[in-house]
Design a protein around this motif. Structure first.
Motif, mmCIF file in Angstrom:
data_model
loop_
_atom_site.group_PDB
_atom_site.id
_atom_site.type_symbol
_atom_site.label_atom_id
_atom_site.label_comp_id
_atom_site.label_asym_id
_atom_site.label_seq_id
_atom_site.Cartn_x
_atom_site.Cartn_y
_atom_site.Cartn_z
ATOM 1 N N TRP A 170 -3.226 10.471 0.541
ATOM 2 C CA TRP A 170 -3.007 11.645 1.390
ATOM 3 C C TRP A 170 -1.818 11.405 2.310
ATOM 4 N N GLY A 171 -1.080 12.482 2.555
ATOM 5 C CA GLY A 171 -0.055 12.431 3.590
ATOM 6 C C GLY A 171 -0.699 12.582 4.955
ATOM 7 N N ASN A 192 -1.278 15.524 -1.488
ATOM 8 C CA ASN A 192 -2.309 14.678 -2.093
ATOM 9 C C ASN A 192 -1.854 14.278 -3.491
ATOM 10 N N ILE A 193 -1.982 12.997 -3.786
ATOM 11 C CA ILE A 193 -1.690 12.509 -5.134
ATOM 12 C C ILE A 193 -2.900 11.754 -5.636
ATOM 13 N N GLN A 194 -3.362 12.158 -6.785
ATOM 14 C CA GLN A 194 -4.533 11.551 -7.398
ATOM 15 C C GLN A 194 -4.094 10.754 -8.613
ATOM 16 N N GLN A 201 0.834 -1.184 0.000
ATOM 17 C CA GLN A 201 0.000 0.000 0.000
ATOM 18 C C GLN A 201 0.876 1.242 0.000
ATOM 19 N N VAL A 202 0.525 2.199 -0.840
ATOM 20 C CA VAL A 202 1.313 3.414 -0.959
ATOM 21 C C VAL A 202 1.099 4.296 0.260
ATOM 22 N N GLN A 203 2.191 4.811 0.790
ATOM 23 C CA GLN A 203 2.129 5.777 1.881
ATOM 24 C C GLN A 203 2.857 7.042 1.466
#
Length: 114
Positions: free
Chosen positions: A104-105, A96-98, A1-3
């Motif tokens: 979200w950070g 935030n990266i969409q 999972q991306v963090q």
């Protein structure tokens, strides 16, 4: 999972500068946009700066000319250079990266005070 891990917040005097960083734990593909938001106490979260996948950059009127958003794909990182800081910039800042999903950070506190 991306963090997304943020850093760089802190206490700064009015007129000072800070550079926020946001680093993803792994490469994110098909990025539609990368952005910074902030939320001050008692206020709604607001968009501060955005960089689209096509390279279009825009800023909130309140930070134009003072903040600069940048990214480094090699480092999976997003940055926000904040200059000429004002007390009203005090808030928790979130990256935030969409892409196919939204990430979200955890947020980093920025306090501008003398």
């Amino acid at each position: 999972q991306v963090q997304l891990v943020e850093s760089g917040g802190g206490l700064v005097q009015p007129g000072g500068s800070l550079r926020l960083s946001c680093t993803a734990s792994t490469r994110i593909f098909r990025v539609n946009s990368m952005s910074w938001y902030r939320q001050a106490p008692g206020k709604e979260r607001e968009l501060v700066a955005i960089r689209t996948g096509g390279g279009v950059i825009d800023y909130a009127d309140s930070v134009k000319g003072r903040f600069t958003i940048a990214s480094d794909n090699e480092k999976n990182s997003l940055y926000l250079q904040m200059n000429s800081l004002k007390p009203e910039d005090t808030a928790v800042y979130y990256c935030n990266i969409q892409s196919l999903r939204q990430y979200w950070g955890q947020g980093t506190q920025v306090t501008v005070s003398s």
